[in-house]
Design an enzyme around this catalytic site. Sequence first.
Site, PDB file in Angstrom:
ATOM      1  N   LEU A 181      13.099 -30.719 -20.668  1.00 32.64           N
ATOM      2  CA  LEU A 181      12.521 -30.152 -21.884  1.00 32.64           C
ATOM      3  C   LEU A 181      11.677 -31.299 -22.435  1.00 32.64           C
ATOM      4  O   LEU A 181      12.173 -32.208 -23.085  1.00 32.64           O
ATOM      5  CB  LEU A 181      13.594 -29.713 -22.884  1.00 32.64           C
ATOM      6  CG  LEU A 181      14.460 -28.535 -22.468  1.00 32.64           C
ATOM      7  CD1 LEU A 181      15.392 -28.118 -23.592  1.00 32.64           C
ATOM      8  CD2 LEU A 181      13.625 -27.354 -22.018  1.00 32.64           C
ATOM      9  N   ALA A 182      10.406 -31.260 -22.115  1.00 31.74           N
ATOM     10  CA  ALA A 182       9.506 -32.417 -22.142  1.00 31.74           C
ATOM     11  C   ALA A 182       9.097 -32.864 -23.539  1.00 31.74           C
ATOM     12  O   ALA A 182       7.948 -32.689 -23.952  1.00 31.74           O
ATOM     13  CB  ALA A 182       8.281 -32.113 -21.289  1.00 31.74           C
ATOM     14  N   CYS A 183      10.017 -33.474 -24.254  1.00 36.10           N
ATOM     15  CA  CYS A 183       9.706 -33.962 -25.594  1.00 36.10           C
ATOM     16  C   CYS A 183       8.716 -35.135 -25.558  1.00 36.10           C
ATOM     17  O   CYS A 183       8.105 -35.447 -26.577  1.00 36.10           O
ATOM     18  CB  CYS A 183      10.973 -34.315 -26.367  1.00 36.10           C
ATOM     19  SG  CYS A 183      12.091 -35.418 -25.524  1.00 36.10           S
ATOM     20  N   HIS A 184       8.516 -35.741 -24.380  1.00 36.16           N
ATOM     21  CA  HIS A 184       7.517 -36.804 -24.280  1.00 36.16           C
ATOM     22  C   HIS A 184       6.105 -36.263 -24.490  1.00 36.16           C
ATOM     23  O   HIS A 184       5.189 -37.031 -24.752  1.00 36.16           O
ATOM     24  CB  HIS A 184       7.625 -37.541 -22.940  1.00 36.16           C
ATOM     25  CG  HIS A 184       7.425 -36.688 -21.733  1.00 36.16           C
ATOM     26  ND1 HIS A 184       8.454 -35.931 -21.192  1.00 36.16           N
ATOM     27  CD2 HIS A 184       6.334 -36.447 -20.969  1.00 36.16           C
ATOM     28  CE1 HIS A 184       7.994 -35.287 -20.129  1.00 36.16           C
ATOM     29  NE2 HIS A 184       6.711 -35.574 -19.983  1.00 36.16           N
TER      30      HIS A 184
END
Length: 176
Positions: free
Chosen positions: A142-145
């Site tokens: 879950l690509a919070c970057h």
Amino acid sequence: MSLTFYRAVIDSPIQPLAIAFDEAGALRALSFDGKGDSVAATMAREYPGADLIEAPVPATMAEAFVAYFAGDRSALERIPWSLDGATGEGGFQARVWVELTNIPPGQTISYGEMAKRAGGSGPEAARAAGVALNRNPIALVLACHRVVGADGAMTGFGGGLERKTWLLRHEGALLL
């Protein structure tokens, strides 16, 4: 009845990744500490009382991580994951987490835009989105970057700003 989850470590170019997954092979937690201490803490927070047992990485998950780090930007989408039963599975926080799946590799959005997409409004919504992203149990997948400051600045990433920058460059979001 106690829940049981499994823990493993996966090598990566940005440091070994510690993961936790369920019996079905769905990712439940990921950390960049390589030892699993952060994964254990995340699992204790999200699934109080659950057991965490060492186990091999599920083959499909291992293959997807290898493919992602080899350049297949969409490989993380093939990793099964679940937040079912997590303490933060409801409300705004969960909407933020799920909304992360709608940011394609190589693109970024601001914290304010994330808040708006998750149904938040008002001046505190971006900050609330940041808090939710900080608690994201399966960062990277879950690509919070992919969420950055309003001016594009690298801010707030549990894996460290150097890793966030590396990941965005790897996905083609930043000029090299």
